[in-house]
Design a protein around this motif. Structure first.
Motif, mmCIF file in Angstrom:
data_model
loop_
_atom_site.group_PDB
_atom_site.id
_atom_site.type_symbol
_atom_site.label_atom_id
_atom_site.label_comp_id
_atom_site.label_asym_id
_atom_site.label_seq_id
_atom_site.Cartn_x
_atom_site.Cartn_y
_atom_site.Cartn_z
ATOM 1 N N UNK A 242 -2.872 8.260 18.796
ATOM 2 C CA UNK A 242 -3.272 9.148 17.708
ATOM 3 C C UNK A 242 -4.512 9.943 18.061
ATOM 4 N N UNK A 243 -5.387 9.385 18.879
ATOM 5 C CA UNK A 243 -6.614 10.096 19.262
ATOM 6 C C UNK A 243 -6.314 11.362 20.049
ATOM 7 N N UNK A 244 -5.082 11.508 20.559
ATOM 8 C CA UNK A 244 -4.722 12.720 21.303
ATOM 9 C C UNK A 244 -4.497 13.912 20.380
ATOM 10 N N UNK A 245 -4.322 13.665 19.100
ATOM 11 C CA UNK A 245 -4.100 14.763 18.162
ATOM 12 C C UNK A 245 -5.400 15.489 17.849
ATOM 13 N N UNK A 246 -5.326 16.764 17.498
ATOM 14 C CA UNK A 246 -6.534 17.478 17.054
ATOM 15 C C UNK A 246 -7.141 16.775 15.843
ATOM 16 N N UNK A 247 -8.443 16.861 15.701
ATOM 17 C CA UNK A 247 -9.142 16.165 14.639
ATOM 18 C C UNK A 247 -8.683 16.621 13.257
ATOM 19 N N UNK A 248 -8.432 17.906 13.075
ATOM 20 C CA UNK A 248 -7.961 18.399 11.783
ATOM 21 C C UNK A 248 -6.611 17.796 11.419
ATOM 22 N N UNK A 249 -5.758 17.621 12.417
ATOM 23 C CA UNK A 249 -4.452 17.005 12.175
ATOM 24 C C UNK A 249 -4.611 15.558 11.747
ATOM 25 N N UNK A 250 -5.493 14.825 12.401
ATOM 26 C CA UNK A 250 -5.754 13.440 12.017
ATOM 27 C C UNK A 250 -6.262 13.360 10.575
ATOM 28 N N UNK A 251 -7.145 14.271 10.218
ATOM 29 C CA UNK A 251 -7.694 14.294 8.864
ATOM 30 C C UNK A 251 -6.599 14.557 7.830
ATOM 31 N N UNK A 252 -5.712 15.492 8.139
ATOM 32 C CA UNK A 252 -4.646 15.839 7.198
ATOM 33 C C UNK A 252 -3.685 14.672 6.983
ATOM 34 N N UNK A 253 -3.329 13.980 8.077
ATOM 35 C CA UNK A 253 -2.446 12.813 7.974
ATOM 36 C C UNK A 253 -3.098 11.738 7.109
ATOM 37 N N UNK A 254 -4.386 11.512 7.321
ATOM 38 C CA UNK A 254 -5.110 10.488 6.562
ATOM 39 C C UNK A 254 -5.158 10.828 5.070
ATOM 40 N N UNK A 255 -5.503 12.062 4.750
ATOM 41 C CA UNK A 255 -5.613 12.458 3.343
ATOM 42 C C UNK A 255 -4.253 12.406 2.646
ATOM 43 N N UNK A 256 -3.223 12.899 3.310
ATOM 44 C CA UNK A 256 -1.884 12.890 2.702
ATOM 45 C C UNK A 256 -1.394 11.461 2.480
ATOM 46 N N UNK A 257 -1.689 10.571 3.433
ATOM 47 C CA UNK A 257 -1.289 9.162 3.285
ATOM 48 C C UNK A 257 -1.988 8.538 2.087
ATOM 49 N N UNK A 258 -3.270 8.856 1.908
ATOM 50 C CA UNK A 258 -4.023 8.318 0.779
ATOM 51 C C UNK A 258 -3.416 8.760 -0.552
ATOM 52 N N UNK A 259 -3.174 10.051 -0.696
ATOM 53 C CA UNK A 259 -2.702 10.555 -1.983
ATOM 54 C C UNK A 259 -1.288 10.079 -2.308
ATOM 55 N N UNK A 260 -0.419 10.020 -1.316
ATOM 56 C CA UNK A 260 0.951 9.562 -1.584
ATOM 57 C C UNK A 260 0.989 8.070 -1.886
ATOM 58 N N UNK A 261 0.151 7.282 -1.183
ATOM 59 C CA UNK A 261 0.056 5.864 -1.512
ATOM 60 C C UNK A 261 -0.485 5.682 -2.929
ATOM 61 N N UNK A 262 -1.454 6.504 -3.318
ATOM 62 C CA UNK A 262 -2.016 6.424 -4.667
ATOM 63 C C UNK A 262 -0.956 6.722 -5.716
ATOM 64 N N UNK A 263 -0.117 7.726 -5.453
ATOM 65 C CA UNK A 263 0.962 8.058 -6.386
ATOM 66 C C UNK A 263 1.931 6.888 -6.530
ATOM 67 N N UNK A 264 2.254 6.238 -5.423
ATOM 68 C CA UNK A 264 3.147 5.081 -5.468
ATOM 69 C C UNK A 264 2.534 3.964 -6.304
ATOM 70 N N UNK A 265 1.245 3.647 -6.038
ATOM 71 C CA UNK A 265 0.599 2.527 -6.717
ATOM 72 C C UNK A 265 0.362 2.803 -8.200
#
Length: 488
Positions: A319-342
């Protein structure tokens, strides 16, 4: 030293898992009377088998240092530092010295996506070597992909793309391209599985994270991602405070145990992402806080959103091979979708977990009506539904199914109106009935519980999940709106 002390411990203690004391021989004629007749006795007879790695909890720092990538989240200049750490490991459990197998890491760029060769994996950090040592203690399992490949093929090896698959993909693309996506139509097509290429955008839409209006999506994504990292700046430093340190400590302990056989989740950068997601969610939901099991619910979202940028071999991707902005976007999207599920199942994790208690009772009532033989068999050998179904509800069957199957299962859960809260009950009932023959062949408490806690699904694929969902739908159709139907 830890290994030597552990060996000496087992030499000094005759009471090892599965070992009889030297002066005691099992008496075959007394086996029936000596069997574990209750869950308490069963737990007492096996509790020493789970203490092998408890010493790792003692290594938890009292005041953890802020993870390195966190500062990089706000500074593009640290991107190269994140990319310098290679912690990928081979999917198979290694059995030789990896220091002799180091090779230069090669990355290929295809259509903007990064592909990491599976032959260049090696170890160069002590943390990963520690993870490897723990993996070597785990039972050897068949080497098959735990995360769905680009073809999403089933266990029998279906062709990567059939005419029907291409037709379905085209239909999804047409729906997603309209100015206002018809969510009901999207749910209808998603029930039988979502093509890998459009799964990320479809999950964002079906979870309620993105609006149906196509023109508003980019603006909403930008705002929600900024809001998430605003939470990190505002709250994450408090993880060492007296009020929150116990929550963070439990998260820090649980993260390495999340899918330990998949190298992707043993990467430090991924574990730090999960720590931030879970900590921010916990302090923003004080009614429940962090509960063990929630850590599993991040992984499907993370893998699906990562798959936008990885063509295949997700489980070994660095994962560290990805651009930093891409890593940030994946993290934020995972947070919000998990929050919607919970949001839909939060009563599963509040005090005393009443949501899970009620679902387990509902499962017992349902099984007693659809398969009286299994229900009577459990009664005969004093097996309580809570002893095995609690985990099924708490982790949404994620510990019972390979991750690739969980992702396919969640396609349908996202398409159902109350998939994670209501339809999941019927999936659990269908899952239990699936093992009817094996359950009825077990004639002791311990054998039943070991089967129900270790069901053999490692080779499952899309085909098996599809049959499971079809049976669950049949049960829902028969019983959901008819609580007295077939009542004894």
């Amino acid at each position: 030293m830890a290994t030597d002390s552990r060996i000496q411990f087992w030499r000094r203690n005759a009471k090892g898992p599965g070992r009889y004391p030297k002066d005691t021989k099992p008496k075959l004629n007394n086996l029936k009377s000596k069997k574990a007749s209750s869950f308490h006795e069963f737990a007492c007879s096996t509790n020493d088998a789970w203490d092998i790695d408890d010493e790792e909890d003692e290594d938890f720092p009292r005041t953890p240092d802020p993870p390195a990538p966190l500062s990089g989240l706000h500074s593009p200049s640290t991107q190269n530092q994140a990319g310098d750490t290679d912690t990928g490991v081979s999917h198979s459990l290694p059995t030789q010295n990896h220091q002799d197998m180091q090779e230069d890491t090669e990355f290929k760029h295809v259509s903007g996506a990064v592909i990491r060769s599976s032959s260049d994996t090696y170890l160069n950090t002590s943390s990963v070597r520690s993870t490897l040592q723990k993996q070597n203690k785990l039972p050897v399992r068949p080497i098959i992909p735990l995360v769905a490949r680009i073809s999403d093929q089933n266990a029998s090896g279906a062709p990567p793309m059939t005419v029907r698959d291409k037709s379905r993909l085209d239909k999804f693309k047409q729906l997603l391209a309209t100015p206002n996506t018809d969510l009901e139509e999207l749910r209808k097509h998603s029930w039988s599985g979502i093509p890998r290429e459009v799964r990320p955008i479809t999950w964002r839409l079906l979870s309620g994270y993105l609006p149906a209006n196509k023109d508003r999506r980019e603006l909403v994504l930008k705002r929600k991602r900024e809001e998430y990292f605003g939470f990190i700046e505002q709250y994450y430093h408090s993880r060492t405070d007296e009020h929150h340190k116990d929550t963070y400590r439990q998260i820090h302990i649980d993260i390495p145990r999340t899918n330990p056989l998949i190298p992707l989740f043993q990467q430090p950068v991924v574990q730090e992402v999960f720590e931030r997601i879970l900590f921010i969610w916990a302090i923003r939901h004080p009614a429940s806080g962090y509960v063990q099991g929630i850590n599993d619910l991040v992984t499907p979202f993370f893998v699906v959103f990562l798959s936008e940028f990885v063509t295949e071999d997700v489980e070994n991707f660095e994962v560290a091979a990805l651009p930093l902005d891409t890593q940030r976007n994946i993290e934020a999207d995972s947070f919000w979708c998990m929050s919607k599920l919970l949001d839909g199942i939060q009563d599963n994790y509040t005090f005393a977990q009443p949501g899970i208690q009620n679902k387990v009772k509902a499962l017992e009532e349902l099984v007693s009506r659809i398969d009286v033989d299994i229900h009577s068999h459990f009664k005969k050998y004093e097996v309580e539904y809570l002893q095995f179904a609690f985990r099924w509800m708490n982790n949404l069957l994620m510990r019972e199914l390979p991750l690739r199957c969980t992702i396919r299962l969640w396609d349908t859960y996202q398409a159902e109106a109350e998939g994670f809260s209501h339809f999941h009950l019927y999936v659990c009932a269908a899952f239990l009935i699936k093992w009817r023959k094996e359950i009825l062949s077990m004639v002791d408490f311990q054998g039943l519980l070991m089967l129900l806690q270790n069901v053999p699904t490692i080779h499952w694929g899309n085909e098996e999940v599809g049959l499971l969902l079809a049976e669950a739908y049949r049960l829902k159709y028969m019983f959901a709106d008819a609580p007295s139907h077939y009542k004894r």
